[in-house]
Motif scaffolding. Structure first.
Motif, PDB file in Angstrom:
ATOM      1  N   LYS A   1      95.774  88.827  97.722  1.00 51.58           N
ATOM      2  CA  LYS A   1      95.008  87.635  98.092  1.00 51.58           C
ATOM      3  C   LYS A   1      94.185  87.060  96.944  1.00 51.58           C
ATOM      4  O   LYS A   1      93.914  85.855  96.904  1.00 51.58           O
ATOM      5  CB  LYS A   1      94.113  87.925  99.297  1.00 51.58           C
ATOM      6  CG  LYS A   1      93.015  88.946  99.064  1.00 51.58           C
ATOM      7  CD  LYS A   1      92.203  89.129 100.352  1.00 51.58           C
ATOM      8  CE  LYS A   1      91.051  90.096 100.165  1.00 51.58           C
ATOM      9  NZ  LYS A   1      90.280  90.252 101.435  1.00 51.58           N
ATOM     10  N   ASP A   2      93.802  87.909  95.989  1.00 53.58           N
ATOM     11  CA  ASP A   2      93.041  87.417  94.848  1.00 53.58           C
ATOM     12  C   ASP A   2      93.901  86.587  93.902  1.00 53.58           C
ATOM     13  O   ASP A   2      93.389  85.954  92.972  1.00 53.58           O
ATOM     14  CB  ASP A   2      92.419  88.580  94.074  1.00 53.58           C
ATOM     15  CG  ASP A   2      91.272  89.236  94.850  1.00 53.58           C
ATOM     16  OD1 ASP A   2      90.748  88.582  95.778  1.00 53.58           O
ATOM     17  OD2 ASP A   2      90.922  90.385  94.536  1.00 53.58           O
TER      18      ASP A   2
ATOM     19  N   TYR B   1      95.422  84.015  94.857  1.00 53.91           N
ATOM     20  CA  TYR B   1      95.334  82.649  95.369  1.00 53.91           C
ATOM     21  C   TYR B   1      93.866  82.227  95.472  1.00 53.91           C
ATOM     22  O   TYR B   1      92.962  83.039  95.280  1.00 53.91           O
ATOM     23  CB  TYR B   1      96.021  82.563  96.737  1.00 53.91           C
ATOM     24  CG  TYR B   1      97.475  82.997  96.674  1.00 53.91           C
ATOM     25  CD1 TYR B   1      98.474  82.089  96.346  1.00 53.91           C
ATOM     26  CD2 TYR B   1      97.847  84.330  96.912  1.00 53.91           C
ATOM     27  CE1 TYR B   1      99.809  82.484  96.255  1.00 53.91           C
ATOM     28  CE2 TYR B   1      99.170  84.730  96.820  1.00 53.91           C
ATOM     29  CZ  TYR B   1     100.150  83.809  96.496  1.00 53.91           C
ATOM     30  OH  TYR B   1     101.459  84.206  96.402  1.00 53.91           O
ATOM     31  N   CYS B   2      93.619  80.958  95.789  1.00 50.43           N
ATOM     32  CA  CYS B   2      92.238  80.488  95.875  1.00 50.43           C
ATOM     33  C   CYS B   2      91.512  81.194  97.023  1.00 50.43           C
ATOM     34  O   CYS B   2      92.144  81.661  97.977  1.00 50.43           O
ATOM     35  CB  CYS B   2      92.183  78.975  96.036  1.00 50.43           C
ATOM     36  SG  CYS B   2      92.597  78.337  97.667  1.00 50.43           S
ATOM     37  N   SER B   3      90.204  81.247  96.957  1.00 51.62           N
ATOM     38  CA  SER B   3      89.409  82.030  97.901  1.00 51.62           C
ATOM     39  C   SER B   3      89.462  81.502  99.334  1.00 51.62           C
ATOM     40  O   SER B   3      89.147  82.239 100.270  1.00 51.62           O
ATOM     41  CB  SER B   3      87.947  82.079  97.433  1.00 51.62           C
ATOM     42  OG  SER B   3      87.407  80.765  97.349  1.00 51.62           O
ATOM     43  N   ILE B   4      89.849  80.238  99.518  1.00 52.37           N
ATOM     44  CA  ILE B   4      89.902  79.681 100.876  1.00 52.37           C
ATOM     45  C   ILE B   4      91.342  79.406 101.326  1.00 52.37           C
ATOM     46  O   ILE B   4      91.571  78.625 102.251  1.00 52.37           O
ATOM     47  CB  ILE B   4      89.074  78.383 100.976  1.00 52.37           C
ATOM     48  CG1 ILE B   4      89.569  77.356  99.954  1.00 52.37           C
ATOM     49  CG2 ILE B   4      87.606  78.660 100.812  1.00 52.37           C
ATOM     50  CD1 ILE B   4      88.962  75.986 100.169  1.00 52.37           C
TER      51      ILE B   4
ATOM     52  N   ASP C   1      84.851  72.843 101.733  1.00 50.58           N
ATOM     53  CA  ASP C   1      85.723  72.939 100.563  1.00 50.58           C
ATOM     54  C   ASP C   1      85.364  71.818  99.590  1.00 50.58           C
ATOM     55  O   ASP C   1      85.576  70.639  99.869  1.00 50.58           O
ATOM     56  CB  ASP C   1      87.185  72.804 101.012  1.00 50.58           C
ATOM     57  CG  ASP C   1      88.178  73.013  99.868  1.00 50.58           C
ATOM     58  OD1 ASP C   1      87.739  73.159  98.714  1.00 50.58           O
ATOM     59  OD2 ASP C   1      89.398  73.025 100.140  1.00 50.58           O
TER      60      ASP C   1
ATOM     61  N   ARG D   1      86.381  71.967  96.243  1.00 46.63           N
ATOM     62  CA  ARG D   1      87.254  72.080  95.078  1.00 46.63           C
ATOM     63  C   ARG D   1      87.862  70.714  94.755  1.00 46.63           C
ATOM     64  O   ARG D   1      87.910  69.812  95.595  1.00 46.63           O
ATOM     65  CB  ARG D   1      88.365  73.092  95.348  1.00 46.63           C
ATOM     66  CG  ARG D   1      87.904  74.547  95.416  1.00 46.63           C
ATOM     67  CD  ARG D   1      89.018  75.437  95.962  1.00 46.63           C
ATOM     68  NE  ARG D   1      90.293  75.220  95.295  1.00 46.63           N
ATOM     69  CZ  ARG D   1      90.756  75.953  94.277  1.00 46.63           C
ATOM     70  NH1 ARG D   1      90.030  76.973  93.824  1.00 46.63           N
ATOM     71  NH2 ARG D   1      91.919  75.690  93.731  1.00 46.63           N
TER      72      ARG D   1
END
Length: 253
Positions: free
Chosen positions: A135-136, A138-141, A233, A235
């Protein structure tokens, strides 16, 4: 008028399948996963969920892993035959390799069942964006972005409310190495011919203006454009657009 049954859709689809187009079975699942994984590696929706940097040296590898899992998970019901029908088109190279495929759901099977998601989770495991070891990457959300796509199901129900007999073109993809060779057009014509014979409208979602224009060529019209964004979000890639499209059946002359 009653809802469109899976049997009726399958029968009519088989009747309109020609040349190298055929209905796929559960045994074709791995090859379909390969085709969809490759076809959606550069897809705008997958890119939005993943939230990867453009200069990430492993961007394509990570995108492919996510696309392959999500497309296999999302289309499992059609391949198993308990939710819809899958069709594929073979390469003209003379072998049995699939160049593209699509999954189609009739209105009688449009309701998603929680038990199907549970069984699928046991069969395929967790998606990369949930796995502790991945999972790390990819982006945190990423997981929140994926869950937000539930709103598309609500939108589909809204637009098809009051229509009992209809078809949902859930996914269609062609190997990137086969783009521009007419495989996608052949699959679309197969489903539109099938829909016309059944007097059923076809609903789909697509992820780019280029795709919107392409589907308009086949008689689809945009019924809504939605902008996806997870609350909080901020980003630079926070928003993502989807075009919701509908094609009415052509009347026989």
């Amino acid at each position: 008028m009653g809802k469109l049954s899976k049997a009726a859709l399958r029968e009519e689809l088989a009747r309109h399948a020609s040349e190298n187009v055929s209905i796929l079975e559960k045994s074709d699942e791995k090859e379909v996963a390969h085709v969809f994984g490759d076809a959606f590696t550069e897809d705008e929706m997958i890119a939005w969920i993943a939230g990867l940097d453009e200069d990430d040296p492993k961007r394509e590898e990570k995108m492919h892993a996510l696309a392959k899992y999500l497309m296999r998970f999302g289309n499992r019901g059609c391949l198993a035959g308990n939710q819809g029908v899958a069709a594929g088109i073979k390469s003209r190279d003379g072998g049995d390799e699939l160049a593209g495929c699509m999954t189609i759901i009739p209105s009688s099977c449009s309701a998603e069942r929680m038990i199907d998601h549970i069984f699928a989770a046991f069969s395929y495991g967790m998606p990369p964006i949930y796995k502790k070891s991945e999972k790390d990457h990819y982006c945190s959300i990423a997981s929140k972005r994926l869950m937000s796509l539930v709103s598309l199901t609500k939108a589909r129900k809204k637009h098809m409310k009051g229509t009992s007999k209809w078809i949902y073109l859930q996914a269609i993809g062609v190997l990137r190495s086969k783009h521009g060779e007419g495989y996608g057009s052949k699959l679309i014509r197969t489903i539109t011919d099938t829909a016309d014979a059944l007097s059923a409208p076809v609903y789909l979602e697509t992820e780019s203006e280029q795709n919107e224009s392409m589907y308009q060529h086949f008689g689809f019209r945009t019924v809504e454009k939605v902008t996806m964004q997870v609350p909080g979000d901020d980003r630079s890639d926070a928003t993502f657009s989807m075009w919701l499209m509908l094609r009415d059946p052509k009347e026989e002359k």
